[in-house]
Write a protein that holds these residues in place. Structure first.
Motif, PDB file in Angstrom:
ATOM      1  N   LEU A 119      12.441   2.851   8.945  1.00  0.00           N
ATOM      2  CA  LEU A 119      11.598   3.060  10.125  1.00  0.00           C
ATOM      3  C   LEU A 119      10.593   1.919  10.282  1.00  0.00           C
ATOM      4  CD1 LEU A 119      10.866   6.877   9.663  1.00  0.00           C
ATOM      5  CD2 LEU A 119      12.563   5.818  11.163  1.00  0.00           C
ATOM      6  N   LEU A 120      10.055   1.433   9.164  1.00  0.00           N
ATOM      7  CA  LEU A 120       9.157   0.285   9.221  1.00  0.00           C
ATOM      8  C   LEU A 120       9.869  -0.925   9.820  1.00  0.00           C
ATOM      9  CD1 LEU A 120       7.488   0.482   5.673  1.00  0.00           C
ATOM     10  CD2 LEU A 120       6.469   1.181   7.844  1.00  0.00           C
ATOM     11  N   THR A 121      11.090  -1.139   9.369  1.00  0.00           N
ATOM     12  CA  THR A 121      11.848  -2.293   9.853  1.00  0.00           C
ATOM     13  C   THR A 121      12.159  -2.164  11.337  1.00  0.00           C
ATOM     14  OG1 THR A 121      12.834  -2.615   7.661  1.00  0.00           O
ATOM     15  CG2 THR A 121      13.981  -3.603   9.555  1.00  0.00           C
ATOM     16  N   HIS A 173       1.062  12.776   6.481  1.00  0.00           N
ATOM     17  CA  HIS A 173       0.196  12.059   7.418  1.00  0.00           C
ATOM     18  C   HIS A 173       0.209  10.553   7.142  1.00  0.00           C
ATOM     19  CE1 HIS A 173      -1.511  15.591   9.315  1.00  0.00           C
ATOM     20  NE2 HIS A 173      -1.773  16.117   8.137  1.00  0.00           N
ATOM     21  N   THR A 174       0.371  10.177   5.879  1.00  0.00           N
ATOM     22  CA  THR A 174       0.371   8.766   5.524  1.00  0.00           C
ATOM     23  C   THR A 174       1.460   8.007   6.265  1.00  0.00           C
ATOM     24  OG1 THR A 174      -0.048   9.694   3.331  1.00  0.00           O
ATOM     25  CG2 THR A 174       0.051   7.288   3.509  1.00  0.00           C
ATOM     26  N   VAL A 175       2.639   8.586   6.331  1.00  0.00           N
ATOM     27  CA  VAL A 175       3.754   7.953   7.029  1.00  0.00           C
ATOM     28  C   VAL A 175       3.477   7.885   8.526  1.00  0.00           C
ATOM     29  CG1 VAL A 175       6.194   8.243   7.645  1.00  0.00           C
ATOM     30  CG2 VAL A 175       5.448   8.589   5.275  1.00  0.00           C
ATOM     31  N   LYS A 176       2.955   8.972   9.073  1.00  0.00           N
ATOM     32  CA  LYS A 176       2.668   8.998  10.511  1.00  0.00           C
ATOM     33  C   LYS A 176       1.678   7.905  10.891  1.00  0.00           C
ATOM     34  CE  LYS A 176      -0.241  12.055  11.979  1.00  0.00           C
ATOM     35  NZ  LYS A 176      -0.838  13.370  12.290  1.00  0.00           N
ATOM     36  N   TYR A 177       0.616   7.772  10.116  1.00  0.00           N
ATOM     37  CA  TYR A 177      -0.397   6.774  10.464  1.00  0.00           C
ATOM     38  C   TYR A 177       0.108   5.354  10.206  1.00  0.00           C
ATOM     39  CZ  TYR A 177      -3.863  10.374  11.382  1.00  0.00           C
ATOM     40  OH  TYR A 177      -4.540  11.436  11.926  1.00  0.00           O
ATOM     41  N   ALA A 178       0.939   5.172   9.197  1.00  0.00           N
ATOM     42  CA  ALA A 178       1.494   3.841   8.944  1.00  0.00           C
ATOM     43  C   ALA A 178       2.386   3.396  10.104  1.00  0.00           C
ATOM     44  CB  ALA A 178       2.276   3.840   7.631  1.00  0.00           C
ATOM     45  N   LEU A 179       3.234   4.293  10.589  1.00  0.00           N
ATOM     46  CA  LEU A 179       4.109   3.949  11.711  1.00  0.00           C
ATOM     47  C   LEU A 179       3.301   3.791  12.999  1.00  0.00           C
ATOM     48  CD1 LEU A 179       7.102   6.340  10.918  1.00  0.00           C
ATOM     49  CD2 LEU A 179       7.067   3.847  10.680  1.00  0.00           C
ATOM     50  N   LEU A 209       0.821  -1.202   0.000  1.00  0.00           N
ATOM     51  CA  LEU A 209       0.000   0.000   0.000  1.00  0.00           C
ATOM     52  C   LEU A 209       0.859   1.258   0.000  1.00  0.00           C
ATOM     53  CD1 LEU A 209      -2.855  -1.021   2.441  1.00  0.00           C
ATOM     54  CD2 LEU A 209      -3.196  -0.117   0.138  1.00  0.00           C
ATOM     55  N   LEU A 210       1.909   1.259   0.799  1.00  0.00           N
ATOM     56  CA  LEU A 210       2.795   2.421   0.834  1.00  0.00           C
ATOM     57  C   LEU A 210       3.513   2.601  -0.497  1.00  0.00           C
ATOM     58  CD1 LEU A 210       4.279   2.116   4.429  1.00  0.00           C
ATOM     59  CD2 LEU A 210       2.499   3.675   3.624  1.00  0.00           C
ATOM     60  N   ALA A 250      11.282   5.494   0.280  1.00  0.00           N
ATOM     61  CA  ALA A 250      12.634   5.098   0.663  1.00  0.00           C
ATOM     62  C   ALA A 250      12.958   5.551   2.083  1.00  0.00           C
ATOM     63  CB  ALA A 250      13.646   5.684  -0.327  1.00  0.00           C
ATOM     64  N   ARG A 251      12.506   6.742   2.462  1.00  0.00           N
ATOM     65  CA  ARG A 251      12.794   7.246   3.801  1.00  0.00           C
ATOM     66  C   ARG A 251      12.090   6.425   4.883  1.00  0.00           C
ATOM     67  NH1 ARG A 251      11.494  12.353   1.244  1.00  0.00           N
ATOM     68  NH2 ARG A 251      13.394  13.471   0.691  1.00  0.00           N
ATOM     69  N   VAL A 252      10.893   5.951   4.595  1.00  0.00           N
ATOM     70  CA  VAL A 252      10.124   5.271   5.636  1.00  0.00           C
ATOM     71  C   VAL A 252      10.553   3.815   5.819  1.00  0.00           C
ATOM     72  CG1 VAL A 252       8.189   4.354   4.261  1.00  0.00           C
ATOM     73  CG2 VAL A 252       7.797   5.108   6.607  1.00  0.00           C
TER      74      VAL A 252
END
Length: 561
Positions: free
Chosen positions: A29-31, A105-111, A13-14, A24-26
């Motif tokens: 952080l996901l890992t 916001h997408t990154v914030k909510y994913a994390l 999805l991301l 690439a930046r996220v």
């Protein structure tokens, strides 16, 4: 274990909704957070749940202090959220984790979704801190520059937490009944009144509503005020914590009853805008509620899949038995659709913050829809997961009881399901929100018929008497939400088929359609590929799964950076 690696939907999805640079930046952080959530954070969350906060009203010498003592596990979980990952800071300052601008916001909510799979309670003060900074930044940024900086800091010595004290005994849903009174003292105001549900009552920065003399009755008479924990002279403000609530869930954080005894306060923006400011704050908080519900669903599904893989009954694993597969399938599909919806709302919120009015109109209705349907569904998914685990699922040694307790909170805080459904009705009456949804998401051949029907059904609903509208809006809101989720799953399917050749997402989307049309007849193809749906993997696209390109005249949002 790594929760990001065990999630078949999150990274794909991301890949679709983020720009290449943001994706690439996220990734690191996901890992990192995925591993923490499955390891240290999960252990700390269990400890914090078993050792809830304690109110200390008096110091040994008899002075009133109203301090809240937290278990070290709470403090560790807070440090991961606020300091190591900056979940409350991301939307307000550039440079967090190397982003050249504010984090989408997408990154914030994913994390946050990864974080909440282990620690649900902390997401409440996190959301309020984030929302408080947002409101101050939108409505009074110059006066409250220092508070915004503190609320969005990742420095353990500087960061502040936020809270929203809105509910009173006589005025929860009906905020116009608020009785707390504001008194103008010239250089500042003082507030006097009682707040019945005050989460994070020891917060540094509190936003609350109070009645402004001479401003009128109901909601028009309310202004928004900032109440600091400490007064200008550094002493404790006149905020008395009467007691902490003994809650069903979300035990790691404190919620209390608070009395304001001529507490020092300053106005936020124009006092006549109090209710509008509160509505803005609640809309963002409601999206956080939907994200948390989705995280609970994902954790519950993963626990169920792992359990049924190893639990053997009548000579073979539960996972291989037909009735269990039929039980797991809708849980898996709804969880994936929920994540797609949360990330879609986050994409639109980012666009709205950048000035896109059409995105603002869309997120205005997507948020209550997501909150209404996903929070209710989380209750049933976590309950089903408890039953799947059997007797152990009812025992506090396992995570299931905590998931069930926490899941019930989402449908209550920031507005019960009925209140949220009425908000959807309000969006329909004022801005034709159901038509906006149909125009935005009704272009796909697979879902066009459903959207045409929902468009007509919404128009017919608005022609009914007001009482009839209110009686029917709950079910209709669910239908709208599920149609959005279905469409987004087809969007994802088209993306994955084109970029990877994997037909898994196509099977997810087609299964969603099949279950919407006939929930009692799970499609055979989905049951045969349940492992790939639950855990990821490749599925060969079949002719029956091929999906045409999207036919939509509405311009899609560009990937944002």
């Amino acid at each position: 274990m790594n929760y990001a690696d065990r999630d078949p939907a999150l990274r794909p999805l991301l890949d679709r909704v983020l720009s290449a640079d943001d994706r690439a930046r996220v990734e690191p952080l996901l890992t990192e957070l995925g591993a923490l959530a499955a390891g240290d954070l999960d252990r700390q969350a269990a400890l914090a749940d078993a050792n809830p906060p304690r109110l200390v009203q008096y110091a040994p010498g008899g002075d009133r202090v109203d301090e809240i003592e937290y278990h070290p596990a709470h403090d560790r979980a807070a440090a991961i959220a606020y300091e190591e990952f900056g979940l409350a800071a991301m939307s307000h300052r550039p440079g967090v984790h190397g982003w050249p601008s504010k984090v989408p916001h997408t990154v914030k909510y994913a994390l946050s979704y990864l974080y909440v799979q282990s620690e649900f309670g902390m997401a409440c003060p996190l959301s309020m801190t984030d929302s408080a900074a947002r409101i101050l930044r939108l409505f009074d940024p110059e006066r409250y520059a220092a508070e915004i900086a503190a609320l969005s800091s990742t420095d353990p010595g500087l960061r502040a937490t936020g809270a929203m004290f809105m509910t009173e005994k006589q005025g929860g849903t009906d905020v116009g009944l608020t009785e707390t009174v504001a008194t103008d003292q010239g250089t500042h105001w003082t507030l006097t009144g009682k707040k019945w549900f005050a989460s994070n009552p020891g917060a540094d920065v509190i936003l609350t509503l109070a009645r402004v003399p001479g401003q009128g009755e109901g909601t028009r008479g309310l202004g928004m005020f900032l109440v600091p924990r400490l007064g200008p002279d550094g002493t404790r403000n006149a905020i008395r914590i009467d007691r902490l609530k003994d809650k069903l869930g979300s035990k790691s954080i404190a919620s209390g009853e608070v009395t304001l005894e001529e507490a020092y306060a300053t106005p936020v923006g124009q006092l006549t805008d109090g209710f509008r400011q509160m509505a803005e704050m609640l809309n963002v908080s409601r999206l956080s509620n939907a994200m948390r519900a989705t995280a609970l669903m994902r954790r519950a599904v993963r626990e169920s899949v792992d359990h049924t893989r190893v639990r053997r009954v009548f000579g073979r694993p539960l996972f291989e038995q037909p009735l269990m597969r039929a039980t797991l399938l809708p849980m898996i599909i709804d969880t994936e659709g929920a994540l797609a919806l949360v990330l879609e709302a986050a994409v639109r919120l980012t666009a709205a913050d950048e000035g896109d009015q059409s995105a603002r109109d869309l997120v205005r209705v997507l948020t209550p829809l997501a909150k209404h349907t996903l929070c209710k569904r989380a209750r049933s998914v976590t309950g089903e997961a408890m039953e799947i685990r059997g007797g152990n699922g009812y025992i506090e040694d396992w995570v299931n009881p905590r998931l069930v307790r926490d899941a019930h909170l989402g449908s209550i805080w920031e507005g019960s399901s009925n209140v949220i459904a009425l908000d959807v009705l309000r969006c329909m009456c004022r801005q034709g929100a159901h038509r906006t949804l149909a125009d935005t998401y009704g272009g796909r051949a697979e879902t066009r018929g459903r959207w045409e029907l929902l468009h007509k059904k919404g128009d017919a609903l608005l022609e009914l008497p007001a009482d009839e509208q209110e009686m029917r809006i709950g079910r209709y809101a669910d239908e709208l939400t599920r149609a959005v989720m279905e469409t987004l799953l087809y969007d994802q399917a088209a993306h994955e088929t084109e970029t990877t050749g994997n037909g898994r997402a196509l099977l997810v989307a087609r299964t969603c359609t099949a279950l919407l049309d006939d929930p009692d007849t799970p499609p055979r193809a989905a049951l045969d590929h349940l492992a790939e749906l639950a855990e990821g993997g490749r599925v060969a696209p079949t002719p029956a799964q091929e999906t045409p390109a999207k036919e939509n005249t509405v311009k899609e949002p560009a990937a944002h950076g």
